[in-house]
Design a protein around this motif. Structure first.
Motif, PDB file in Angstrom:
ATOM      1  N   PRO A 242       0.836  -1.205   0.000  1.00 61.85           N
ATOM      2  CA  PRO A 242       0.000   0.000   0.000  1.00 61.85           C
ATOM      3  C   PRO A 242       0.874   1.260   0.000  1.00 61.85           C
ATOM      4  O   PRO A 242       1.988   1.263   0.533  1.00 61.85           O
ATOM      5  CB  PRO A 242      -0.798  -0.116   1.300  1.00 61.85           C
ATOM      6  CG  PRO A 242      -0.010  -1.028   2.168  1.00 61.85           C
ATOM      7  CD  PRO A 242       0.747  -1.939   1.259  1.00 61.85           C
TER       8      PRO A 242
ATOM      9  N   GLY B 220       1.528   2.738   4.169  1.00 62.88           N
ATOM     10  CA  GLY B 220       1.419   1.582   5.043  1.00 62.88           C
ATOM     11  C   GLY B 220       2.553   1.524   6.034  1.00 62.88           C
ATOM     12  O   GLY B 220       3.237   2.516   6.311  1.00 62.88           O
ATOM     13  N   TRP B 221       2.773   0.359   6.573  1.00 65.66           N
ATOM     14  CA  TRP B 221       3.793   0.141   7.585  1.00 65.66           C
ATOM     15  C   TRP B 221       5.197   0.169   7.006  1.00 65.66           C
ATOM     16  O   TRP B 221       6.182   0.153   7.731  1.00 65.66           O
ATOM     17  CB  TRP B 221       3.551  -1.192   8.278  1.00 65.66           C
ATOM     18  CG  TRP B 221       3.539  -2.358   7.325  1.00 65.66           C
ATOM     19  CD1 TRP B 221       2.474  -2.803   6.600  1.00 65.66           C
ATOM     20  CD2 TRP B 221       4.640  -3.182   6.969  1.00 65.66           C
ATOM     21  NE1 TRP B 221       2.842  -3.861   5.812  1.00 65.66           N
ATOM     22  CE2 TRP B 221       4.168  -4.122   6.029  1.00 65.66           C
ATOM     23  CE3 TRP B 221       5.981  -3.242   7.337  1.00 65.66           C
ATOM     24  CZ2 TRP B 221       4.978  -5.096   5.462  1.00 65.66           C
ATOM     25  CZ3 TRP B 221       6.780  -4.215   6.769  1.00 65.66           C
ATOM     26  CH2 TRP B 221       6.272  -5.123   5.847  1.00 65.66           C
TER      27      TRP B 221
END
Length: 161
Positions: A100, A103-104
C-alpha cells in the motif's frame, strides 16, 4: 584396469561469495536502518531492512541457479542468469505493486534500498572475481607420483644392453 585421476572435471563453481555478500549486506542494512530510523522514521527503517533482505535473497537465488546451470553445461549459464533476472524483476515489481502507498513500509525507501543493495552486491561480486585465481579453461592435472611406477634402474641394463 584404469587409473583414476585425482583431477576433477567439476568446474568448481564457487558460491562462497554469497556468505561474504550476506555478511556485508547485514552490516550495511543494520547501520542504514538505524540511521534511516532516526532521520526518517521507523517505517523507513523497515523499508531498508526489507530491501536488503530482498536483494540478498535475489542474489542468492541467482548464484545458485547460475552455478547449477554451469555444472550441467557452461553454455547454460547465460540463459539461466537472464531467466533468473527476468523472474526476479517480475517478483520485485509484484512486491512493490502489492504494498500500500501509505502503510507500515515506505515503498520509496524500499526501492532505494534495493538499488543500493544491488550496487553493493555488484561491488562484492566484482571484488570477489578480481581477487580470485580464475581460469579461462580448466588447468591440466598435475603429474601423478605413483609409488610403484616403473622407473629405469641405473644399475640394471636396459632393453638394448
Amino acid at each position: 584396469m584404469t587409473a583414476q585421476s585425482s583431477h576433477s572435471t567439476d568446474p568448481g563453481w564457487d558460491l562462497s561469495f554469497l556468505w561474504v555478500g550476506a555478511a556485508v549486506t547485514a552490516v550495511a542494512a543494520g547501520v542504514g536502518a538505524g540511521v534511516t530510523g532516526v532521520i526518517g522514521g521507523w517505517s523507513d527503517a523497515v523499508g531498508v531492512l526489507v530491501g536488503a533482505a530482498l536483494v540478498t535473497a535475489f542474489f542468492v537465488v541467482s548464484g545458485v541457479v547460475v552455478a547449477w546451470a554451469g555444472r550441467i553445461n557452461d553454455a547454460f549459464t547465460l540463459p539461466a542468469a537472464l531467466g533468473a533476472f527476468f523472474v526476479k524483476a517480475l517478483v520485485l515489481f509484484a512486491i512493490l505493486d502489492a504494498l500500500p502507498e501509505e502503510g507500515w513500509l515506505d515503498r520509496l525507501t524500499l526501492a532505494w534500498a534495493v538499488i543500493g543493495g544491488a550496487l553493493l552486491w555488484s561491488g562484492i561480486q566484482l571484488r570477489w572475481v578480481w581477487t580470485r585465481q580464475l581460469y579461462y579453461v580448466q588447468p591440466p592435472a598435475p603429474p601423478r607420483a605413483d609409488v610403484g611406477a616403473a622407473r629405469p634402474d641405473p644399475e640394471k641394463p636396459g632393453p638394448r644392453g
